[in-house]
Design a protein around this motif. Structure first.
Motif, PDB file in Angstrom:
ATOM      1  N   GLY A 165      18.314  -9.361   3.238  1.00 32.91           N
ATOM      2  CA  GLY A 165      17.738 -10.679   3.012  1.00 32.91           C
ATOM      3  C   GLY A 165      16.226 -10.710   3.115  1.00 32.91           C
ATOM      4  O   GLY A 165      15.648 -11.763   3.380  1.00 32.91           O
ATOM      5  N   TRP A 166      15.578  -9.544   2.935  1.00 33.87           N
ATOM      6  CA  TRP A 166      14.121  -9.399   2.967  1.00 33.87           C
ATOM      7  C   TRP A 166      13.527  -9.650   4.357  1.00 33.87           C
ATOM      8  O   TRP A 166      12.327  -9.857   4.499  1.00 33.87           O
ATOM      9  CB  TRP A 166      13.435 -10.319   1.940  1.00 33.87           C
ATOM     10  N   ASP A 167      14.376  -9.626   5.401  1.00 32.68           N
ATOM     11  CA  ASP A 167      13.873  -9.896   6.753  1.00 32.68           C
ATOM     12  C   ASP A 167      12.952  -8.806   7.284  1.00 32.68           C
ATOM     13  O   ASP A 167      12.194  -9.043   8.235  1.00 32.68           O
ATOM     14  CB  ASP A 167      15.047 -10.069   7.730  1.00 32.68           C
ATOM     15  N   SER A 168      13.001  -7.610   6.721  1.00 31.10           N
ATOM     16  CA  SER A 168      12.193  -6.496   7.220  1.00 31.10           C
ATOM     17  C   SER A 168      10.766  -6.488   6.678  1.00 31.10           C
ATOM     18  O   SER A 168       9.937  -5.683   7.114  1.00 31.10           O
ATOM     19  CB  SER A 168      12.856  -5.160   6.864  1.00 31.10           C
ATOM     20  N   LEU A 169      10.464  -7.369   5.721  1.00 30.26           N
ATOM     21  CA  LEU A 169       9.136  -7.371   5.112  1.00 30.26           C
ATOM     22  C   LEU A 169       8.082  -7.764   6.138  1.00 30.26           C
ATOM     23  O   LEU A 169       8.309  -8.605   7.010  1.00 30.26           O
ATOM     24  CB  LEU A 169       9.092  -8.327   3.922  1.00 30.26           C
ATOM     25  N   ARG A 170       6.895  -7.154   5.994  1.00 32.12           N
ATOM     26  CA  ARG A 170       5.766  -7.457   6.882  1.00 32.12           C
ATOM     27  C   ARG A 170       4.642  -8.114   6.081  1.00 32.12           C
ATOM     28  O   ARG A 170       4.560  -7.949   4.872  1.00 32.12           O
ATOM     29  CB  ARG A 170       5.246  -6.163   7.524  1.00 32.12           C
ATOM     30  N   PRO A 171       3.758  -8.859   6.776  1.00 25.14           N
ATOM     31  CA  PRO A 171       2.620  -9.470   6.068  1.00 25.14           C
ATOM     32  C   PRO A 171       1.688  -8.404   5.505  1.00 25.14           C
ATOM     33  O   PRO A 171       1.663  -7.257   5.981  1.00 25.14           O
ATOM     34  CB  PRO A 171       1.938 -10.309   7.151  1.00 25.14           C
ATOM     35  N   VAL A 172       0.903  -8.789   4.506  1.00 24.80           N
ATOM     36  CA  VAL A 172       0.044  -7.814   3.819  1.00 24.80           C
ATOM     37  C   VAL A 172      -0.997  -7.182   4.737  1.00 24.80           C
ATOM     38  O   VAL A 172      -1.469  -6.077   4.474  1.00 24.80           O
ATOM     39  CB  VAL A 172      -0.664  -8.445   2.603  1.00 24.80           C
ATOM     40  N   ASP A 173      -1.365  -7.892   5.821  1.00 24.16           N
ATOM     41  CA  ASP A 173      -2.376  -7.360   6.728  1.00 24.16           C
ATOM     42  C   ASP A 173      -1.760  -6.808   8.012  1.00 24.16           C
ATOM     43  O   ASP A 173      -2.426  -6.730   9.048  1.00 24.16           O
ATOM     44  CB  ASP A 173      -3.410  -8.437   7.067  1.00 24.16           C
ATOM     45  N   ALA A 198      -9.831  -3.803   1.396  1.00 21.79           N
ATOM     46  CA  ALA A 198      -8.608  -3.873   2.187  1.00 21.79           C
ATOM     47  C   ALA A 198      -7.448  -3.261   1.405  1.00 21.79           C
ATOM     48  O   ALA A 198      -7.432  -3.301   0.164  1.00 21.79           O
ATOM     49  CB  ALA A 198      -8.290  -5.317   2.537  1.00 21.79           C
ATOM     50  N   PRO A 199      -6.447  -2.688   2.100  1.00 19.47           N
ATOM     51  CA  PRO A 199      -5.331  -2.059   1.390  1.00 19.47           C
ATOM     52  C   PRO A 199      -4.632  -2.982   0.394  1.00 19.47           C
ATOM     53  O   PRO A 199      -4.317  -2.561  -0.718  1.00 19.47           O
ATOM     54  CB  PRO A 199      -4.397  -1.641   2.528  1.00 19.47           C
ATOM     55  N   HIS A 200      -4.370  -4.238   0.779  1.00 18.60           N
ATOM     56  CA  HIS A 200      -3.656  -5.121  -0.150  1.00 18.60           C
ATOM     57  C   HIS A 200      -4.524  -5.479  -1.354  1.00 18.60           C
ATOM     58  O   HIS A 200      -4.007  -5.677  -2.462  1.00 18.60           O
ATOM     59  CB  HIS A 200      -3.151  -6.385   0.554  1.00 18.60           C
ATOM     60  N   ALA A 201      -5.852  -5.524  -1.174  1.00 24.70           N
ATOM     61  CA  ALA A 201      -6.746  -5.769  -2.305  1.00 24.70           C
ATOM     62  C   ALA A 201      -6.734  -4.576  -3.253  1.00 24.70           C
ATOM     63  O   ALA A 201      -6.780  -4.732  -4.482  1.00 24.70           O
ATOM     64  CB  ALA A 201      -8.165  -6.048  -1.812  1.00 24.70           C
ATOM     65  N   ALA A 202      -6.666  -3.366  -2.683  1.00 25.12           N
ATOM     66  CA  ALA A 202      -6.561  -2.162  -3.514  1.00 25.12           C
ATOM     67  C   ALA A 202      -5.256  -2.170  -4.297  1.00 25.12           C
ATOM     68  O   ALA A 202      -5.216  -1.778  -5.469  1.00 25.12           O
ATOM     69  CB  ALA A 202      -6.655  -0.914  -2.639  1.00 25.12           C
ATOM     70  N   ALA A 203      -4.175  -2.619  -3.658  1.00 23.70           N
ATOM     71  CA  ALA A 203      -2.890  -2.681  -4.341  1.00 23.70           C
ATOM     72  C   ALA A 203      -2.928  -3.675  -5.494  1.00 23.70           C
ATOM     73  O   ALA A 203      -2.411  -3.401  -6.590  1.00 23.70           O
ATOM     74  CB  ALA A 203      -1.795  -3.061  -3.350  1.00 23.70           C
ATOM     75  N   GLN A 204      -3.559  -4.810  -5.279  1.00 21.65           N
ATOM     76  CA  GLN A 204      -3.694  -5.797  -6.350  1.00 21.65           C
ATOM     77  C   GLN A 204      -4.495  -5.219  -7.518  1.00 21.65           C
ATOM     78  O   GLN A 204      -4.139  -5.416  -8.689  1.00 21.65           O
ATOM     79  CB  GLN A 204      -4.363  -7.056  -5.806  1.00 21.65           C
ATOM     80  N   ARG A 205      -5.560  -4.513  -7.194  1.00 22.66           N
ATOM     81  CA  ARG A 205      -6.394  -3.906  -8.234  1.00 22.66           C
ATOM     82  C   ARG A 205      -5.614  -2.853  -9.015  1.00 22.66           C
ATOM     83  O   ARG A 205      -5.677  -2.804 -10.258  1.00 22.66           O
ATOM     84  CB  ARG A 205      -7.641  -3.284  -7.582  1.00 22.66           C
ATOM     85  N   GLU A 206      -4.861  -2.001  -8.307  1.00 19.69           N
ATOM     86  CA  GLU A 206      -4.120  -0.934  -8.985  1.00 19.69           C
ATOM     87  C   GLU A 206      -3.008  -1.484  -9.874  1.00 19.69           C
ATOM     88  O   GLU A 206      -2.755  -0.953 -10.960  1.00 19.69           O
ATOM     89  CB  GLU A 206      -3.539   0.036  -7.948  1.00 19.69           C
ATOM     90  N   LEU A 207      -2.338  -2.538  -9.427  1.00 18.91           N
ATOM     91  CA  LEU A 207      -1.288  -3.126 -10.255  1.00 18.91           C
ATOM     92  C   LEU A 207      -1.886  -3.661 -11.557  1.00 18.91           C
ATOM     93  O   LEU A 207      -1.303  -3.499 -12.636  1.00 18.91           O
ATOM     94  CB  LEU A 207      -0.577  -4.241  -9.490  1.00 18.91           C
ATOM     95  N   ALA A 208      -3.055  -4.277 -11.460  1.00 15.18           N
ATOM     96  CA  ALA A 208      -3.718  -4.786 -12.658  1.00 15.18           C
ATOM     97  C   ALA A 208      -4.187  -3.649 -13.560  1.00 15.18           C
ATOM     98  O   ALA A 208      -4.020  -3.702 -14.785  1.00 15.18           O
ATOM     99  CB  ALA A 208      -4.896  -5.671 -12.271  1.00 15.18           C
ATOM    100  N   GLU A 209      -4.769  -2.605 -12.964  1.00  7.83           N
ATOM    101  CA  GLU A 209      -5.330  -1.510 -13.759  1.00  7.83           C
ATOM    102  C   GLU A 209      -4.251  -0.674 -14.441  1.00  7.83           C
ATOM    103  O   GLU A 209      -4.420  -0.246 -15.588  1.00  7.83           O
ATOM    104  CB  GLU A 209      -6.191  -0.614 -12.868  1.00  7.83           C
TER     105      GLU A 209
END
Length: 217
Positions: free
Chosen positions: A199-207, A98-109
């Protein structure tokens, strides 16, 4: 050309694939290929041909710490012959990830960091006239260092990466002055600054739906 006023709800890109008459790979590269499509334009019988880079898509991460500092990585980019300040990013080249899982992996790597809080910040196409690449930038907050024993061994261009934190306002100034020019960094920094102002109102959920990427619509 007729000019019409577009209201907010109608101001959006739409999925509108045209009929492809013929498609072939005209170049196979080390990282990506070039595809040639012949397609019909609207209801007309005439066709057009376009060559473009086929791309699996990518994710990028705007990592913000509790002092509103953005994480930047410095990396050499050979096509432009520059060391550039960027944000962590990587290809969606792991089947089923999933895209958010890839993002988590890339931040760690790339930065040896994990994050507690994730949101979609902004989506974009890197160069829609010449590439199929769709990129999603995530906002990561609640940062923690990855334990040293679990850190990724970087090689190639990534072996020379080093990281710095910069105040978000300073990063905005650097982007607008042309001191940094990486598209993911510039867009991510400006989007984060705008989102914070609201106020961060524009943020969307990871999925959240991603209509710009065929696999994740």
């Amino acid at each position: 050309m007729q000019q019409l006023r577009v209201n907010g709800p109608d101001l959006k890109d739409t999925v509108d694939p045209h009929t492809v008459v013929n498609s072939e790979t005209v170049y196979e590269g080390f990282i990506w290929d070039v595809q040639r499509d012949e397609f019909r334009l609207g209801d007309e019988d005439a066709t057009l041909k376009r060559d473009f880079i086929t791309h699996p898509g990518a994710v990028s991460i705007l990592a913000l710490d509790d002092q509103d500092r953005v994480l930047l990585i410095n990396q050499y980019r050979h096509p432009v012959g520059m060391r550039m300040w960027e944000i962590p990013a990587g290809l969606l080249d792991v089947e089923g990830e999933a895209p958010h899982a890839a993002a988590q992996r890339e931040l760690a790597e790339e930065a040896d960091l994990s994050a507690d809080e994730w949101h979609v910040l902004v989506d974009f196409h890197n160069s829609p006239g010449s590439s199929s690449e769709a990129n999603r930038i995530f906002l990561a907050r609640g940062l923690h260092e990855v334990p040293e024993a679990e850190r990724h061994d970087r090689d190639g261009e990534e072996a020379e990466i080093f990281t710095r934190f910069a105040d978000l306002d300073d990063a905005v100034a650097a982007a607008l002055s042309g001191q940094i020019s990486s598209p993911t960094a510039v867009l991510g920094i400006l989007a984060a600054h705008t989102a914070r102002t609201g106020g961060w109102d524009s943020l969307r959920p990871v999925d959240a739906p991603w209509p710009g990427h065929p696999k994740f619509r």
